[in-house]
Design a protein around this motif. Sequence first.
Motif, PDB file in Angstrom:
ATOM      1  N   ILE A 148       3.932   0.566   9.872  1.00 43.67           N
ATOM      2  CA  ILE A 148       4.946   1.100   8.961  1.00 43.67           C
ATOM      3  C   ILE A 148       6.298   0.637   9.475  1.00 43.67           C
ATOM      4  CG2 ILE A 148       5.985   3.170   7.988  1.00 43.67           C
ATOM      5  CD1 ILE A 148       3.280   4.559   8.414  1.00 43.67           C
ATOM      6  N   SER A 149       7.098   0.069   8.573  1.00 51.67           N
ATOM      7  CA  SER A 149       8.389  -0.472   9.004  1.00 51.67           C
ATOM      8  C   SER A 149       9.533   0.158   8.215  1.00 51.67           C
ATOM      9  CB  SER A 149       8.405  -1.990   8.837  1.00 51.67           C
ATOM     10  OG  SER A 149       8.255  -2.330   7.485  1.00 51.67           O
ATOM     11  N   LYS A 150      10.706   0.081   8.820  1.00 54.32           N
ATOM     12  CA  LYS A 150      11.946   0.557   8.184  1.00 54.32           C
ATOM     13  C   LYS A 150      12.950  -0.576   8.293  1.00 54.32           C
ATOM     14  CE  LYS A 150      15.390   4.230   8.462  1.00 54.32           C
ATOM     15  NZ  LYS A 150      15.771   5.466   9.152  1.00 54.32           N
ATOM     16  N   ALA A 151      13.456  -1.019   7.174  1.00 56.30           N
ATOM     17  CA  ALA A 151      14.403  -2.134   7.126  1.00 56.30           C
ATOM     18  C   ALA A 151      13.831  -3.358   7.847  1.00 56.30           C
ATOM     19  CB  ALA A 151      15.744  -1.723   7.724  1.00 56.30           C
ATOM     20  N   GLY A 152      12.521  -3.573   7.685  1.00 57.09           N
ATOM     21  CA  GLY A 152      11.890  -4.745   8.282  1.00 57.09           C
ATOM     22  C   GLY A 152      11.527  -4.611   9.748  1.00 57.09           C
ATOM     23  N   GLN A 153      11.879  -3.482  10.371  1.00 55.51           N
ATOM     24  CA  GLN A 153      11.568  -3.274  11.785  1.00 55.51           C
ATOM     25  C   GLN A 153      10.384  -2.323  11.918  1.00 55.51           C
ATOM     26  OE1 GLN A 153      13.009  -4.810  14.374  1.00 55.51           O
ATOM     27  NE2 GLN A 153      14.287  -5.921  12.922  1.00 55.51           N
ATOM     28  N   PRO A 154       9.336  -2.718  12.644  1.00 51.43           N
ATOM     29  CA  PRO A 154       8.188  -1.822  12.831  1.00 51.43           C
ATOM     30  C   PRO A 154       8.605  -0.542  13.555  1.00 51.43           C
ATOM     31  CG  PRO A 154       7.729  -4.036  13.671  1.00 51.43           C
ATOM     32  CD  PRO A 154       9.181  -3.991  13.334  1.00 51.43           C
ATOM     33  N   ILE A 155       8.170   0.607  13.024  1.00 51.32           N
ATOM     34  CA  ILE A 155       8.511   1.872  13.684  1.00 51.32           C
ATOM     35  C   ILE A 155       7.284   2.717  14.018  1.00 51.32           C
ATOM     36  CG2 ILE A 155      10.839   2.027  12.736  1.00 51.32           C
ATOM     37  CD1 ILE A 155       9.726   4.052  10.704  1.00 51.32           C
ATOM     38  N   ALA A 156       6.143   2.441  13.378  1.00 53.39           N
ATOM     39  CA  ALA A 156       4.950   3.240  13.661  1.00 53.39           C
ATOM     40  C   ALA A 156       3.699   2.436  13.322  1.00 53.39           C
ATOM     41  CB  ALA A 156       4.971   4.536  12.866  1.00 53.39           C
ATOM     42  N   ASP A 157       2.619   2.782  13.996  1.00 58.99           N
ATOM     43  CA  ASP A 157       1.325   2.179  13.721  1.00 58.99           C
ATOM     44  C   ASP A 157       0.360   3.257  13.248  1.00 58.99           C
ATOM     45  OD1 ASP A 157       2.071  -0.391  14.672  1.00 58.99           O
ATOM     46  OD2 ASP A 157       1.698   0.252  16.726  1.00 58.99           O
ATOM     47  N   LEU A 158      -0.353   2.983  12.177  1.00 57.62           N
ATOM     48  CA  LEU A 158      -1.462   3.840  11.764  1.00 57.62           C
ATOM     49  C   LEU A 158      -2.717   3.168  12.302  1.00 57.62           C
ATOM     50  CD1 LEU A 158      -0.711   4.728   8.025  1.00 57.62           C
ATOM     51  CD2 LEU A 158      -0.586   6.227  10.003  1.00 57.62           C
ATOM     52  N   VAL A 212      -7.395   3.034   7.042  1.00 55.74           N
ATOM     53  CA  VAL A 212      -7.399   3.201   8.498  1.00 55.74           C
ATOM     54  C   VAL A 212      -8.731   3.778   8.964  1.00 55.74           C
ATOM     55  CG1 VAL A 212      -6.349   4.511  10.390  1.00 55.74           C
ATOM     56  CG2 VAL A 212      -4.899   3.348   8.741  1.00 55.74           C
ATOM     57  N   SER A 213      -9.293   4.702   8.197  1.00 56.25           N
ATOM     58  CA  SER A 213     -10.571   5.305   8.590  1.00 56.25           C
ATOM     59  C   SER A 213     -11.696   4.277   8.637  1.00 56.25           C
ATOM     60  CB  SER A 213     -10.939   6.456   7.651  1.00 56.25           C
ATOM     61  OG  SER A 213     -11.337   5.960   6.395  1.00 56.25           O
ATOM     62  N   LYS A 214     -11.501   3.161   7.949  1.00 60.06           N
ATOM     63  CA  LYS A 214     -12.498   2.078   7.962  1.00 60.06           C
ATOM     64  C   LYS A 214     -12.221   1.050   9.057  1.00 60.06           C
ATOM     65  CE  LYS A 214     -13.436   2.665   3.081  1.00 60.06           C
ATOM     66  NZ  LYS A 214     -13.300   2.135   1.741  1.00 60.06           N
ATOM     67  N   GLY A 215     -11.194   1.323   9.887  1.00 59.97           N
ATOM     68  CA  GLY A 215     -10.933   0.460  11.031  1.00 59.97           C
ATOM     69  C   GLY A 215      -9.696  -0.410  10.930  1.00 59.97           C
ATOM     70  N   LEU A 253      -0.040   7.424   1.035  1.00 60.05           N
ATOM     71  CA  LEU A 253      -0.583   7.856   2.325  1.00 60.05           C
ATOM     72  C   LEU A 253      -2.095   8.054   2.285  1.00 60.05           C
ATOM     73  CD1 LEU A 253      -0.108   8.619   5.251  1.00 60.05           C
ATOM     74  CD2 LEU A 253       0.326  10.966   4.496  1.00 60.05           C
ATOM     75  N   SER A 254      -2.616   8.700   1.262  1.00 63.74           N
ATOM     76  CA  SER A 254      -4.060   8.938   1.186  1.00 63.74           C
ATOM     77  C   SER A 254      -4.842   7.630   1.194  1.00 63.74           C
ATOM     78  CB  SER A 254      -4.417   9.739  -0.066  1.00 63.74           C
ATOM     79  OG  SER A 254      -3.853  11.016   0.005  1.00 63.74           O
ATOM     80  N   ARG A 255      -4.373   6.659   0.423  1.00 70.37           N
ATOM     81  CA  ARG A 255      -5.050   5.356   0.383  1.00 70.37           C
ATOM     82  C   ARG A 255      -4.974   4.657   1.740  1.00 70.37           C
ATOM     83  NH1 ARG A 255      -2.341   2.996  -5.009  1.00 70.37           N
ATOM     84  NH2 ARG A 255      -2.795   4.778  -6.310  1.00 70.37           N
ATOM     85  N   LEU A 256      -3.811   4.742   2.360  1.00 67.12           N
ATOM     86  CA  LEU A 256      -3.643   4.095   3.668  1.00 67.12           C
ATOM     87  C   LEU A 256      -4.562   4.732   4.709  1.00 67.12           C
ATOM     88  CD1 LEU A 256       0.242   3.719   3.725  1.00 67.12           C
ATOM     89  CD2 LEU A 256      -1.468   1.932   3.307  1.00 67.12           C
ATOM     90  N   LEU A 257      -4.661   6.051   4.677  1.00 69.45           N
ATOM     91  CA  LEU A 257      -5.547   6.722   5.627  1.00 69.45           C
ATOM     92  C   LEU A 257      -7.005   6.355   5.401  1.00 69.45           C
ATOM     93  CD1 LEU A 257      -3.867  10.236   5.839  1.00 69.45           C
ATOM     94  CD2 LEU A 257      -3.802   8.393   7.528  1.00 69.45           C
TER      95      LEU A 257
END
Length: 77
Positions: free
Chosen positions: A28-38, A20-23, A13-17
Amino acid sequence: MATINIHEAKTHLSRLLERVSKGERIVISKAGQPIADLVPHRATPVTIGGLKGQLRYDDSAFDIDPDIQRMFYGDGE
Protein backbone atom coordinates in the motif's frame (compact mmCIF):
# COMPACT_ATOMS: atom_id res chain seq x y z
CA MET A 1 3.53 -8.29 -5.72
CA ALA A 2 0.87 -5.66 -6.41
CA THR A 3 1.16 -2.02 -5.38
CA ILE A 4 -1.99 0.00 -4.70
CA ASN A 5 -2.78 3.43 -3.27
CA ILE A 6 -4.54 4.08 0.04
CA HIS A 7 -7.88 5.05 -1.54
CA GLU A 8 -7.99 1.81 -3.52
CA ALA A 9 -7.03 -0.16 -0.40
CA LYS A 10 -9.87 1.38 1.61
CA THR A 11 -12.35 0.84 -1.19
CA HIS A 12 -11.40 -2.77 -1.89
CA LEU A 13 -10.10 -4.02 1.47
CA SER A 14 -12.21 -7.20 1.48
CA ARG A 15 -11.00 -8.16 -1.99
CA LEU A 16 -7.40 -7.41 -1.09
CA LEU A 17 -7.61 -9.53 2.04
CA GLU A 18 -9.00 -12.39 -0.02
CA ARG A 19 -5.98 -12.14 -2.34
CA VAL A 20 -3.61 -11.98 0.62
CA SER A 21 -5.25 -15.04 2.18
CA LYS A 22 -4.26 -16.95 -0.96
CA GLY A 23 -0.60 -16.01 -0.47
CA GLU A 24 -0.26 -12.76 -2.44
CA ARG A 25 1.71 -9.84 -0.99
CA ILE A 26 0.32 -6.34 -1.56
CA VAL A 27 2.09 -3.02 -1.00
CA ILE A 28 0.00 0.00 0.00
CA SER A 29 1.49 3.32 -1.03
CA LYS A 30 0.84 7.00 -0.40
CA ALA A 31 1.91 9.51 -3.04
CA GLY A 32 3.90 6.73 -4.72
CA GLN A 33 5.85 5.85 -1.57
CA PRO A 34 5.32 2.40 -0.02
CA ILE A 35 3.98 2.70 3.53
CA ALA A 36 2.60 -0.75 4.40
CA ASP A 37 2.64 -4.36 3.31
CA LEU A 38 -0.34 -6.70 3.39
CA VAL A 39 1.08 -10.17 3.86
CA PRO A 40 -0.43 -13.53 4.78
CA HIS A 41 -0.54 -14.22 8.50
CA ARG A 42 1.85 -16.89 9.74
CA ALA A 43 0.82 -18.39 13.06
CA THR A 44 3.66 -18.91 15.52
CA PRO A 45 3.40 -22.12 17.51
CA VAL A 46 3.23 -21.60 21.27
CA THR A 47 5.03 -24.05 23.50
CA ILE A 48 3.52 -24.32 26.97
CA GLY A 49 6.13 -25.21 29.55
CA GLY A 50 9.03 -24.49 27.21
CA LEU A 51 11.35 -23.67 30.14
CA LYS A 52 10.37 -26.67 32.24
CA GLY A 53 13.41 -27.95 34.10
CA GLN A 54 15.50 -24.87 33.23
CA LEU A 55 14.30 -22.55 36.00
CA ARG A 56 15.06 -23.07 39.67
CA TYR A 57 13.67 -21.24 42.70
CA ASP A 58 13.06 -21.95 46.36
CA ASP A 59 10.06 -21.13 48.53
CA SER A 60 11.60 -17.81 49.63
CA ALA A 61 10.56 -16.47 46.20
CA PHE A 62 7.03 -16.33 47.61
CA ASP A 63 7.91 -14.54 50.88
CA ILE A 64 6.38 -11.13 51.53
CA ASP A 65 8.74 -8.33 50.51
CA PRO A 66 8.82 -5.65 53.24
CA ASP A 67 9.46 -2.83 50.74
CA ILE A 68 6.39 -3.76 48.70
CA GLN A 69 4.33 -4.09 51.89
CA ARG A 70 5.35 -0.52 52.85
CA MET A 71 4.43 0.80 49.39
CA PHE A 72 0.92 -0.63 49.65
CA TYR A 73 0.18 -0.34 53.36
CA GLY A 74 2.56 2.34 54.66
CA ASP A 75 4.83 2.03 57.70
CA GLY A 76 2.06 0.78 59.96
CA GLU A 77 1.81 4.00 61.91
